[in-house]
Motif scaffolding. Structure first.
Motif, mmCIF file in Angstrom:
data_model
loop_
_atom_site.group_PDB
_atom_site.id
_atom_site.type_symbol
_atom_site.label_atom_id
_atom_site.label_comp_id
_atom_site.label_asym_id
_atom_site.label_seq_id
_atom_site.Cartn_x
_atom_site.Cartn_y
_atom_site.Cartn_z
ATOM 1 N N SER A 273 0.809 -1.218 0.000
ATOM 2 C CA SER A 273 0.000 0.000 0.000
ATOM 3 C C SER A 273 0.840 1.266 0.000
ATOM 4 N N ALA A 274 1.994 1.246 0.673
ATOM 5 C CA ALA A 274 2.809 2.451 0.776
ATOM 6 C C ALA A 274 3.672 2.700 -0.458
ATOM 7 N N ILE A 275 3.840 1.681 -1.306
ATOM 8 C CA ILE A 275 4.767 1.855 -2.430
ATOM 9 C C ILE A 275 4.089 1.910 -3.788
ATOM 10 N N VAL A 276 2.790 1.682 -3.848
ATOM 11 C CA VAL A 276 2.114 1.677 -5.146
ATOM 12 C C VAL A 276 2.264 3.020 -5.852
ATOM 13 N N GLY A 277 2.025 4.104 -5.135
ATOM 14 C CA GLY A 277 2.116 5.432 -5.742
ATOM 15 C C GLY A 277 3.514 5.793 -6.202
ATOM 16 N N PRO A 278 4.512 5.758 -5.316
ATOM 17 C CA PRO A 278 5.864 6.098 -5.755
ATOM 18 C C PRO A 278 6.426 5.127 -6.782
ATOM 19 N N SER A 279 6.029 3.870 -6.720
ATOM 20 C CA SER A 279 6.502 2.917 -7.727
ATOM 21 C C SER A 279 5.947 3.262 -9.101
ATOM 22 N N ARG A 280 4.710 3.720 -9.152
ATOM 23 C CA ARG A 280 4.144 4.154 -10.438
ATOM 24 C C ARG A 280 4.914 5.344 -10.990
#
Length: 290
Positions: A199-206
């Motif tokens: 949940s914490a990495i979906v945004g920055p990974s995108r």
């Protein structure tokens, strides 16, 4: 290939303004994961003259980006291992990826002429390390074919987590049907189960993936994949242990299709591999704020 020990599911295309794609073919479910092929390799090619050179000490324009990136940590994960095909029993052992269990690793694919994916991933990863270190980034490789097999997919994720990496990139090449061309970047889906919680990495990974995709196509001239991702160059997957277990921003990049003769010719070209490494590096640098 980034099958993480199993066949790729049908990709869920995601929009991305970072890429200017070719006119895509209709997305389709990829055929079986060719990562069950054999793979042993040596990274014998030396970097071309296009390799990123360290900045001149007297150049103020170059000094500023180095300062901005000082202290940043990037983990580079060369997909598979040159010795995996000799250790089938070990890499077939199941490991926990939170949401389910998968093989420790796979052998990777090859071109029709026998050039191994493990050759390709290690060579590009070393070139990528050079380009990033020239900008002041601390780089950690998950392996350099300095171990008999692996690491297993859960250990690959753990290396990035323990390094507190600002970005993690796993380098691969695909192994699907001839005629399927181009690159794609795999992003983590939002998953939660056991040790997996993205949940914490979906945004920055995108964001990382979009930056890499845009820079990769500009630097190499390669188009986003014409066989999945809807022409965006981006695919979301929830079945890769290396992504599911990561707590740091992380993506996989499939740089091309080793089973297509045209893509294979690029992947086997040292000069093109240097461009590929630089394109990935540029995307990472942009993500890090350099």
């Amino acid at each position: 290939m980034s099958g993480d020990g199993g066949p790729a599911p049908e990709a869920r295309p995601q929009p991305a303004s970072a890429v200017s794609p070719q006119q895509p073919q209709q997305p389709q479910k990829p055929p079986g994961d060719a990562k069950s092929g054999t793979g042993q390799a040596t990274a014998s090619a030396s970097p071309s003259q296009e390799a990123a050179a360290p900045a001149s000490p007297g150049s103020p324009q170059a000094a500023a980006p180095q300062g901005l990136l000082a202290g940043k940590v990037v983990v580079i994960d060369p997909g598979h291992n040159v010795g995996n095909f000799q250790h089938g029993a070990e890499i077939d052992k199941q490991v926990d990826i939170g949401t389910n269990r998968k093989e420790c690793d796979t052998t990777g694919t090859t071109t029709n002429s026998g050039y191994k994916e493990a050759d390709f991933t290690l060579d590009v990863s070393r070139r990528l390390r050079t380009a990033l270190e020239a900008r002041g980034v601390k780089v950690v490789l998950t392996h350099q074919a300095d171990r008999p097999f692996g690491p297993c997919i859960d250990e690959r994720a753990r290396i990035g987590n323990e390094a507190k990496a600002d970005a993690v990139v796993s380098v691969h090449a695909d192994g699907t049907a001839a005629g399927n061309r181009g690159f794609h970047v795999i992003l983590p889906a939002k998953v939660k189960g056991g040790a997996a919680d993205t949940s914490a990495i979906v945004g920055p990974s995108r964001e990382l993936g979009e930056r890499i995709a845009g820079n990769f196509t500009r630097t190499t001239g390669s188009a986003p994949a014409n066989y999945l991702g809807g022409g965006t160059g981006l695919v979301v997957r929830d079945d890769l242990g290396g992504l599911n277990l990561s707590t740091r921003p992380k993506v996989f990049i499939e740089c091309g299709n080793m089973r297509d003769a045209n893509d294979a010719a690029l992947l086997m070209d040292p000069q093109w591999r240097q461009k590929a490494a630089q394109g990935i590096a540029n995307g990472i640098i942009g993500f890090l704020g350099g």
